[in-house]
Write a protein that holds these residues in place. Sequence first.
Motif, PDB file in Angstrom:
ATOM      1  N   GLY A 196     -47.913  60.385 -39.519  1.00 21.28           N
ATOM      2  CA  GLY A 196     -47.322  61.133 -40.693  1.00 21.28           C
ATOM      3  C   GLY A 196     -47.642  60.698 -41.990  1.00 21.28           C
ATOM      4  O   GLY A 196     -47.693  59.385 -42.167  1.00 21.28           O
ATOM      5  N   GLY A 197     -47.889  61.371 -42.896  1.00 23.09           N
ATOM      6  CA  GLY A 197     -48.561  60.848 -44.299  1.00 23.09           C
ATOM      7  C   GLY A 197     -49.856  60.468 -44.318  1.00 23.09           C
ATOM      8  O   GLY A 197     -50.528  60.053 -45.443  1.00 23.09           O
ATOM      9  N   ASN A 254     -45.434  71.138 -38.815  1.00 21.60           N
ATOM     10  CA  ASN A 254     -45.961  69.612 -39.066  1.00 21.60           C
ATOM     11  C   ASN A 254     -46.934  69.367 -40.026  1.00 21.60           C
ATOM     12  O   ASN A 254     -48.028  68.900 -39.547  1.00 21.60           O
ATOM     13  CB  ASN A 254     -45.995  68.871 -37.939  1.00 21.60           C
ATOM     14  CG  ASN A 254     -46.125  67.496 -38.015  1.00 21.60           C
ATOM     15  OD1 ASN A 254     -45.817  67.035 -39.422  1.00 21.60           O
ATOM     16  ND2 ASN A 254     -46.612  66.421 -37.199  1.00 21.60           N
ATOM     17  N   GLY A 282     -52.574  63.386 -47.856  1.00 22.82           N
ATOM     18  CA  GLY A 282     -52.279  62.331 -47.411  1.00 22.82           C
ATOM     19  C   GLY A 282     -53.158  60.961 -47.801  1.00 22.82           C
ATOM     20  O   GLY A 282     -54.164  60.962 -48.262  1.00 22.82           O
ATOM     21  N   ILE A 312     -46.412  65.767 -41.575  1.00 20.68           N
ATOM     22  CA  ILE A 312     -45.252  65.101 -42.267  1.00 20.68           C
ATOM     23  C   ILE A 312     -44.780  64.129 -41.490  1.00 20.68           C
ATOM     24  O   ILE A 312     -44.596  62.830 -41.847  1.00 20.68           O
ATOM     25  CB  ILE A 312     -44.175  66.179 -42.385  1.00 20.68           C
ATOM     26  CG1 ILE A 312     -44.611  67.449 -43.085  1.00 20.68           C
ATOM     27  CG2 ILE A 312     -42.782  65.677 -42.996  1.00 20.68           C
ATOM     28  CD1 ILE A 312     -43.657  68.556 -43.205  1.00 20.68           C
ATOM     29  N   TRP A 313     -44.535  64.164 -40.080  1.00 19.53           N
ATOM     30  CA  TRP A 313     -44.380  63.067 -39.186  1.00 19.53           C
ATOM     31  C   TRP A 313     -45.309  62.714 -38.286  1.00 19.53           C
ATOM     32  O   TRP A 313     -46.241  63.534 -37.922  1.00 19.53           O
ATOM     33  CB  TRP A 313     -43.059  63.514 -38.498  1.00 19.53           C
ATOM     34  CG  TRP A 313     -43.320  64.623 -37.702  1.00 19.53           C
ATOM     35  CD1 TRP A 313     -43.421  64.807 -36.316  1.00 19.53           C
ATOM     36  CD2 TRP A 313     -42.908  66.215 -37.855  1.00 19.53           C
ATOM     37  NE1 TRP A 313     -43.658  65.991 -35.642  1.00 19.53           N
ATOM     38  CE2 TRP A 313     -43.191  66.801 -36.627  1.00 19.53           C
ATOM     39  CE3 TRP A 313     -42.454  66.761 -38.834  1.00 19.53           C
ATOM     40  CZ2 TRP A 313     -42.941  68.225 -36.798  1.00 19.53           C
ATOM     41  CZ3 TRP A 313     -42.090  68.405 -38.980  1.00 19.53           C
ATOM     42  CH2 TRP A 313     -42.544  68.783 -37.573  1.00 19.53           C
ATOM     43  N   GLY A 328     -37.396  64.965 -49.012  1.00 21.29           N
ATOM     44  CA  GLY A 328     -38.570  65.806 -48.272  1.00 21.29           C
ATOM     45  C   GLY A 328     -38.990  65.166 -46.882  1.00 21.29           C
ATOM     46  O   GLY A 328     -39.979  65.468 -46.465  1.00 21.29           O
ATOM     47  N   VAL A 329     -37.912  64.320 -46.659  1.00 13.60           N
ATOM     48  CA  VAL A 329     -38.451  63.729 -45.269  1.00 13.60           C
ATOM     49  C   VAL A 329     -37.476  64.318 -43.993  1.00 13.60           C
ATOM     50  O   VAL A 329     -36.434  64.769 -44.284  1.00 13.60           O
ATOM     51  CB  VAL A 329     -38.203  62.126 -45.444  1.00 13.60           C
ATOM     52  CG1 VAL A 329     -38.306  61.388 -43.950  1.00 13.60           C
ATOM     53  CG2 VAL A 329     -38.708  61.584 -46.367  1.00 13.60           C
ATOM     54  N   SER A 369     -48.033  68.705 -44.379  1.00 12.73           N
ATOM     55  CA  SER A 369     -47.430  68.599 -45.784  1.00 12.73           C
ATOM     56  C   SER A 369     -48.514  69.070 -46.796  1.00 12.73           C
ATOM     57  O   SER A 369     -49.605  69.339 -46.407  1.00 12.73           O
ATOM     58  CB  SER A 369     -47.650  67.074 -45.668  1.00 12.73           C
ATOM     59  OG  SER A 369     -47.287  66.644 -47.310  1.00 12.73           O
ATOM     60  N   GLU A 370     -47.839  69.481 -47.702  1.00 13.96           N
ATOM     61  CA  GLU A 370     -48.364  70.219 -48.987  1.00 13.96           C
ATOM     62  C   GLU A 370     -49.200  68.918 -49.570  1.00 13.96           C
ATOM     63  O   GLU A 370     -50.155  69.353 -50.547  1.00 13.96           O
ATOM     64  CB  GLU A 370     -47.935  71.093 -49.609  1.00 13.96           C
ATOM     65  CG  GLU A 370     -47.188  72.169 -49.235  1.00 13.96           C
ATOM     66  CD  GLU A 370     -46.247  73.062 -49.967  1.00 13.96           C
ATOM     67  OE1 GLU A 370     -46.145  72.559 -51.307  1.00 13.96           O
ATOM     68  OE2 GLU A 370     -45.971  74.140 -49.464  1.00 13.96           O
ATOM     69  N   ALA A 371     -48.667  67.753 -49.454  1.00 17.90           N
ATOM     70  CA  ALA A 371     -49.345  66.900 -50.329  1.00 17.90           C
ATOM     71  C   ALA A 371     -50.434  66.285 -49.719  1.00 17.90           C
ATOM     72  O   ALA A 371     -50.689  66.157 -48.260  1.00 17.90           O
ATOM     73  CB  ALA A 371     -48.275  65.564 -50.363  1.00 17.90           C
ATOM     74  N   THR A 426     -52.679  66.976 -43.324  1.00 20.61           N
ATOM     75  CA  THR A 426     -51.535  65.962 -43.412  1.00 20.61           C
ATOM     76  C   THR A 426     -50.336  66.347 -42.823  1.00 20.61           C
ATOM     77  O   THR A 426     -49.562  67.064 -43.361  1.00 20.61           O
ATOM     78  CB  THR A 426     -51.513  65.495 -44.792  1.00 20.61           C
ATOM     79  OG1 THR A 426     -52.758  65.108 -45.376  1.00 20.61           O
ATOM     80  CG2 THR A 426     -50.477  64.352 -45.246  1.00 20.61           C
TER      81      THR A 426
END
Length: 229
Positions: A160-161, A32, A38, A205-206, A19-20, A34-36, A203
Amino acid sequence: MRNTVPARLLLAIAATALGVLPVGATQTGRANLSEATGRVTPAAEAVDALTLAYRLADHARSMRDSRAMIVAARMIASIPVASGVASGEATPQPGSDPSTQDLFAEAAQFAAGDAALLAEVETARAEQSKGVLCGPRCPIRTIHFVPAGTSWRVSFSARGGESFVVGVRRDAATGMDLKVYDENANLICHDLSQNPTLYCRVTPIWTGPVSVVVTNHGARGAGVAMVTN
């Protein structure tokens, strides 16, 4: 002969499985976002707390609640911020980001001569008079005047994250909204409530740039305070 897979292809396959995004994926147009949830830094937590304090102050003002305003002023006073500078920034307007002393003055006004409440205000004012120091990664507050029918855009670098948080407060009764875009012009967060205080959390991703846009849809200009991590 043994078949071999190019190392670059192996890296791309591994990145997809995990997933990266592989190098260069920021140019594909993918959002850009994320569903997570961070990683939340102390600065992000401070922006959350400031936004909550601004909203509490808004509520206290609408209800003329002296004690609620005292709590809001204490919260704001306890959170140090660094000053940001936006390109093309206009002269900040009075009231766009009230000092804690201004809020204590409002609390005293709302007390309406109640001796006990006035004593609470003065006690809280004395406790918060020393101020606090700003650490290496404290929130950044930028103040700007946004004329009627215009937008204010500010660019930031988001990690990211890691949660990127923004709170926006206006000082006049004019309709505003808040939008956050990634580097590919994808809308990744918005607050269209037109409340006095607006909020967004994303959040990425990158690691890359994000643009925060505040649009004044009203017929009058307003001072705006923006806090971010």
